[in-house]
Design a protein around this motif. Structure first.
Motif, PDB file in Angstrom:
ATOM      1  N   UNK B 429       2.357   0.749  97.389  1.00 42.71           N
ATOM      2  CA  UNK B 429       2.088   2.029  96.023  1.00 42.71           C
ATOM      3  C   UNK B 429       0.561   2.031  95.971  1.00 42.71           C
ATOM      4  N   UNK B 430      -0.303   0.986  95.862  1.00 42.90           N
ATOM      5  CA  UNK B 430      -1.665   0.990  95.680  1.00 42.90           C
ATOM      6  C   UNK B 430      -2.450   1.695  96.823  1.00 42.90           C
ATOM      7  N   UNK B 431      -1.856   1.570  98.010  1.00 43.13           N
ATOM      8  CA  UNK B 431      -2.471   2.208  99.162  1.00 43.13           C
ATOM      9  C   UNK B 431      -2.114   3.626  99.244  1.00 43.13           C
ATOM     10  N   UNK B 432      -0.776   3.967  98.956  1.00 42.40           N
ATOM     11  CA  UNK B 432      -0.375   5.322  99.040  1.00 42.40           C
ATOM     12  C   UNK B 432      -0.791   6.096  97.950  1.00 42.40           C
ATOM     13  N   UNK B 433      -1.009   5.761  96.592  1.00 40.46           N
ATOM     14  CA  UNK B 433      -0.900   6.527  95.519  1.00 40.46           C
ATOM     15  C   UNK B 433      -2.455   6.297  94.948  1.00 40.46           C
ATOM     16  N   UNK B 434      -3.217   5.059  95.295  1.00 38.16           N
ATOM     17  CA  UNK B 434      -4.478   4.902  94.731  1.00 38.16           C
ATOM     18  C   UNK B 434      -5.542   4.759  95.626  1.00 38.16           C
ATOM     19  N   UNK B 435      -5.062   4.659  96.724  1.00 38.36           N
ATOM     20  CA  UNK B 435      -6.027   4.585  97.865  1.00 38.36           C
ATOM     21  C   UNK B 435      -6.782   3.140  97.817  1.00 38.36           C
ATOM     22  N   UNK B 436      -6.137   2.007  97.322  1.00 38.73           N
ATOM     23  CA  UNK B 436      -6.622   0.757  97.092  1.00 38.73           C
ATOM     24  C   UNK B 436      -5.836  -0.204  97.854  1.00 38.73           C
ATOM     25  N   UNK B 437      -6.495  -1.299  98.151  1.00 33.79           N
ATOM     26  CA  UNK B 437      -5.508  -2.290  98.957  1.00 33.79           C
ATOM     27  C   UNK B 437      -4.854  -3.102  97.949  1.00 33.79           C
ATOM     28  N   UNK B 438      -5.326  -3.405  96.580  1.00 29.51           N
ATOM     29  CA  UNK B 438      -4.428  -3.920  95.503  1.00 29.51           C
ATOM     30  C   UNK B 438      -4.443  -3.271  94.316  1.00 29.51           C
ATOM     31  N   UNK B 439      -3.411  -3.207  93.669  1.00 29.87           N
ATOM     32  CA  UNK B 439      -3.478  -2.636  92.266  1.00 29.87           C
ATOM     33  C   UNK B 439      -4.396  -3.130  91.319  1.00 29.87           C
ATOM     34  N   UNK B 440      -5.000  -2.170  90.403  1.00 25.87           N
ATOM     35  CA  UNK B 440      -6.010  -2.798  89.550  1.00 25.87           C
ATOM     36  C   UNK B 440      -5.161  -3.484  88.317  1.00 25.87           C
ATOM     37  N   UNK B 441      -5.933  -4.478  87.668  1.00 28.60           N
ATOM     38  CA  UNK B 441      -5.259  -5.501  86.953  1.00 28.60           C
ATOM     39  C   UNK B 441      -5.122  -4.764  85.732  1.00 28.60           C
ATOM     40  N   UNK B 442      -4.019  -4.831  84.905  1.00 30.91           N
ATOM     41  CA  UNK B 442      -3.884  -4.289  83.593  1.00 30.91           C
ATOM     42  C   UNK B 442      -3.107  -5.129  82.460  1.00 30.91           C
ATOM     43  N   UNK B 443      -3.427  -4.802  81.435  1.00 30.73           N
ATOM     44  CA  UNK B 443      -2.913  -5.548  80.243  1.00 30.73           C
ATOM     45  C   UNK B 443      -1.534  -5.093  79.661  1.00 30.73           C
ATOM     46  N   UNK B 444      -0.991  -4.353  80.261  1.00 30.54           N
ATOM     47  CA  UNK B 444       0.304  -3.491  79.737  1.00 30.54           C
ATOM     48  C   UNK B 444       1.412  -4.516  80.044  1.00 30.54           C
ATOM     49  N   UNK B 445       2.198  -4.505  79.286  1.00 27.88           N
ATOM     50  CA  UNK B 445       3.454  -5.363  79.324  1.00 27.88           C
ATOM     51  C   UNK B 445       4.866  -4.537  79.003  1.00 27.88           C
ATOM     52  N   UNK B 446       5.862  -4.640  79.575  1.00 31.12           N
ATOM     53  CA  UNK B 446       7.147  -4.031  79.587  1.00 31.12           C
ATOM     54  C   UNK B 446       8.148  -4.846  79.431  1.00 31.12           C
ATOM     55  N   UNK B 447       9.158  -4.590  78.611  1.00 35.41           N
ATOM     56  CA  UNK B 447      10.483  -5.541  78.585  1.00 35.41           C
ATOM     57  C   UNK B 447      11.375  -5.005  79.528  1.00 35.41           C
ATOM     58  N   UNK B 448      12.512  -5.872  79.495  1.00 37.24           N
ATOM     59  CA  UNK B 448      13.494  -5.610  80.301  1.00 37.24           C
ATOM     60  C   UNK B 448      14.153  -4.093  80.250  1.00 37.24           C
ATOM     61  N   UNK B 449      14.349  -3.430  81.400  1.00 37.71           N
ATOM     62  CA  UNK B 449      15.005  -2.132  81.246  1.00 37.71           C
ATOM     63  C   UNK B 449      16.527  -2.240  81.119  1.00 37.71           C
ATOM     64  N   UNK B 450      16.733  -1.709  80.052  1.00 40.35           N
ATOM     65  CA  UNK B 450      18.125  -1.602  79.429  1.00 40.35           C
ATOM     66  C   UNK B 450      18.973  -0.022  79.699  1.00 40.35           C
ATOM     67  N   UNK B 451      19.860  -0.245  80.557  1.00 40.15           N
ATOM     68  CA  UNK B 451      20.637   0.836  80.891  1.00 40.15           C
ATOM     69  C   UNK B 451      21.567   1.348  79.720  1.00 40.15           C
ATOM     70  N   UNK B 452      21.695   2.781  79.478  1.00 39.51           N
ATOM     71  CA  UNK B 452      22.363   3.147  78.208  1.00 39.51           C
ATOM     72  C   UNK B 452      22.984   4.256  78.609  1.00 39.51           C
TER      73      UNK B 452
END
Lengths: 222, 567
Positions: B429-452
């Motif tokens: 994803x980093x290569x194809x979408x951001x033109x980077x070898x690795x993704x940029x580090x972020x502080x975001x956190x996401x909980x588990x995905x709940x299907x509803x």
């Protein structure tokens, strides 16, 4: 007195002089034949290059023809499909008096689609077979190919044959050098052999040289 | 007198050498001519190959158009059928008539042959075997032309080599004549040595030329090429089944092909391409068993057989990078990871264009050798290469390694495999979408995905959300919710979906279900997203199977979940 020495009157041995001249002639003939072989060989090379160029022209032509023919074929198939749908709608309308009014619209819509598709086709290559029409793709390709080819050669066959014939001539001409080398051997042998045997070797050399010369002239002029 | 006799003998030998020279020149000209003919024929075959593929790809396009027409008609028939079923009988007459018309047109199209022949097309299900169609139309004839081209190239090389031998012989002959002439000119005793050396050279040369002249041309027969082309086309289908994860069919095809490939190699043991083909069939069979049943004796037997055959191929073609790569892969499947790595690095020397694929595999092999840090470095190096020199084939390599890692995780777990799979996905994803070898580090956190499953009121408003992760067949969309923190507006978020069909082993990325969004919502909160089947109104839904949804923020894989659509 050595065999190579002049005779009592101080004159050189005329036999040896004659054989030496023959040796020189043989060598010269060999050189001429080699030069001719090299020239014929370059014709073969040109034939190969022309064959490749013709194949490239053919590749270009065939790909262009295919693109156009496939475009026409696809358009024809779509035309046929809409024509079929229009006929089915028409049959439904005719066989069911209580059919909804929208059926006529469907029929007309398909007819219009078929007409538009048909207009996009090259009409010269549609052939009627009873109620049906068919797209004569072979004829279309042939005509388009003739147009695309123009004056360029697209068949490598004649060039290949020309190159192969040239190489066959080269082989024949070069093989004559073997005869000339054999003649040279006999001439040398005659120079190194005592009388009277030397005349036999010289005659053998002369016979082979004459045969090579005759064959060479026949090959090159014939 | 000995002096006179020596001179006479030497003179005659020189004359004989001249004759011999003329014979060698003839042989050289003959061999050179044949080499030139064969080289020209080989080039012409190359052009034939391009012409053929150029033409056939157009024809294939026409076939695809016909198939598209069929599918379009079928979809329209289904829509009319759906309206007819939902509407009261009095209002659905037009739908019934339209449905009948489309059905009539479909029958007519299906009966028109060609691409709709029973070999490729199943009228009952409407399924089309494009792989087999492509193999028949393109692969088999192409293989035939390319093998003929190879045959001509071998002929050219054979005669070219002979011509070179004769040319070299002429040089040696000139040396022999020179030595004998020198022996005629000098009075010293050393002339005997010169004369003898010249004589030995002449004798040796005669023998050498005779052996060269007698050497036979070893090329495979047109019948062998015919068989090779047929098997190649089916091997292409076999590989296709393997890549798609249709392992039962792959095994069935491999079983049928092995006997044919064995017979071909037996009939023509010097046909290296046939050996390589036989090895690839064995390896594909072994690979299918490996991925279906896990590592074991059955897969190892096939892979070992393939390896032995590949080694014979390498004896003939030591610089064939593709074969080295196949050997590496076979050794990896057999668990011989160090040898696999060695073979992979040898492949890399000969396949500069496949650098990305090779480095990604290197990362996997290093991990199985327990060299986790080197493995991570190899992945980073692969990504950097992909950023610096982008190629159209990059996504194929990334997807292949991600697909294999997913399966390896289940059948041959190794420490760090999960992390490597995750890193490979992020790198892709980093290569194809951001033109980077690795993704940029972020502080975001996401909980588990709940299907509803939302429950709507009469006005279309959601009144309730029922948690569920199993859905009925043809479900058009599946919603899920997630809690997020520090999700900064402007961040790029991606949804990626992988699907595993029933009874198949590989997860396949579903590019059409992917979603990309530049975040504009709240930094902290709860959000609902949906996996939508494109064109939901078309009366179709998500095909049956297990789905894995992955959520990425700025290229970082941040959460994932799975749901099932029943058959």
């Amino acid at each position: 007195m050595s065999e190579d020495a002049p005779d009592a009157g101080g004159r050189p041995d005329s036999f040896k002089t004659a054989v030496s001249v023959l040796i020189a002639l043989t060598a010269l003939t060999g050189a001429l034949l080699s030069w001719k072989a090299a020239r014929i060989n370059s014709t073969a090379g040109t034939g190969d290059a022309d064959a490749i160029q013709a194949a490239l022209h053919r590749a270009y032509t065939e790909m262009t023809v295919s693109a156009e023919a496939v475009h026409q074929r696809s358009a024809f198939q779509k035309y046929r499909l809409h024509l079929l749908l229009s006929r089915l709608a028409k049959n439904q309308a005719q066989s069911d008096p209580g059919a909804p009014g929208s059926l006529f619209d469907d029929w007309q819509r398909e007819v219009m689609k078929a007409v538009v598709r048909r207009d996009a086709l090259d009409q010269d290559y549609l052939e009627r077979e009873g109620e049906e029409e068919r797209f004569v793709e072979d004829r279309y390709r042939e005509a388009f190919r003739a147009e695309a080819v123009g004056r360029k050669a697209t068949d490598p066959g004649p060039f290949i044959r020309r190159a192969e014939a040239a190489r066959s001539r080269v082989r024949a001409v070069v093989s004559l050098n073997m005869l000339l080398a054999a003649a040279l051997f006999f001439f040398t042998l005659s120079l190194k052999t005592a009388k009277p045997g030397r005349r036999v070797w010289a005659a053998a050399g002369l016979a082979i040289f004459s045969a090579a010369l005759g064959l060479g002239l026949w090959r090159l002029l014939g | 007198m000995p002096e006179e006799r020596l001179k006479k003998t030497l003179t005659l030998l020189i004359a004989a050498a001249t004759f011999m020279g003329s014979v060698i020149v003839f042989l050289a000209v003959e061999a050179g001519g044949r080499a030139a003919d064969a080289a020209r024929d080989s080039r012409l075959r190359g052009i034939d190959y391009l012409t053929f593929t150029g033409q056939e790809l157009w024809n294939l396009e026409a076939d695809k158009n016909r198939l598209a027409s069929f599918r379009e008609l079928e979809a329209m028939r289904q829509v009319e059928e759906a309206y007819r079923l939902y509407r009261p009988a009095a209002e659905s007459a037009a739908n019934r008539l339209a449905e009948e018309r489309f059905a009539g047109a479909l029958e007519s199209l299906a009966a028109s042959g060609g691409v709709f022949s029973s070999r490729y097309f199943d009228r009952a299900t409407g399924r089309f075997d494009f792989l087999r169609h492509f193999a028949d139309r393109i692969i088999e004839p192409s293989a035939r032309i390319l093998e003929d081209e190879d045959r001509d190239r071998s002929r050219a090389a054979f005669w070219g080599r002979k011509a070179n031998v004769y040319t070299t012989s002429l040089t040696v002959l000139a040396v022999a004549v020179f030595l004998m002439s020198l022996a005629l000119a000098i009075p010293a005793a050393i002339r005997l040595l010169f004369a003898a050396t010249g004589l030995v050279l002449l004798a040796g040369l005669s023998g050498f030329c005779l052996v060269t002249r007698a050497e036979p041309l070893k090329i495979h027969s047109p019948e062998d090429i015919e068989r090779f082309s047929r098997i190649s086309a089916r091997a292409f289908v076999l590989q296709g089944y393997g890549i798609a994860g249709n392992l039962d069919r792959a095994l069935e095809e491999a079983g049928a092909l092995q006997a044919e490939a064995d017979a071909l190699v037996q009939a023509s043991p010097l046909y290296t391409a046939a050996r390589a083909l036989r090895a690839s069939i064995r390896q594909a069979g072994g690979e299918a068993i490996f991925y279906r049943d896990g590592p074991g004796k059955a897969s190892e037997a096939e892979i070992a057989e393939a390896r032995a055959e590949y080694e014979r191929v390498l004896e003939a073609r030591p610089e064939d990078g593709q074969t080295w790569w196949s050997v590496a892969y076979g050794k990896f499947l057999s668990g011989r990871h160090a040898e696999a790595l060695d073979a992979l690095r040898r492949a890399a020397r000969h396949l500069p264009e496949q650098e990305l694929g090779l480095r990604l595999n290197e990362a996997v092999y290093l991990l199985y050798l327990g060299r986790k840090e080197e493995s991570a470095a190899a992945l980073r190096s692969a990504s950097r290469r992909a950023v610096e020199r982008r190629r159209g084939s990059d996504p194929v390599y990334f997807r292949t390694v991600i697909r294999n890692l997913g399966r390896l995780r289940e059948i041959r777990p190794a420490e760090g495999l999960d992390e490597l799979e995750e890193s490979a996905k992020e790198a892709f994803l980093a290569v194809s979408e951001f033109g980077r070898a690795e993704p940029e580090t972020v502080a975001t956190s996401v909980g588990p995905l709940t299907f509803v499953e939302p429950v709507y009121d009469r006005e279309g408003k959601i009144v309730e959300l029922n948690e569920r992760d199993v859905y009925p067949p043809m479900t058009p969309n599946v919603s899920y919710m997630f809690e997020h923190r520090s999700l900064t507006p402007g961040f790029k978020t991606h949804q990626k979906v992988y699907w595993r069909p029933p009874r198949q082993v590989f997860w396949r990325e579903q590019v059409h279900l992917a979603k990309e969004e530049t975040w504009s919502g709240k930094v902290d909160g709860r959000t609902a997203w949906t996996v939508d089947f494109p064109l939901p109104g078309a009366g179709r839904g998500l095909p049956a199977g297990l789905y894995r949804v992955e959520l990425y923020v700025q290229g970082n894989l941040i959460s994932r979940g799975e749901f099932l659509v029943r058959q």
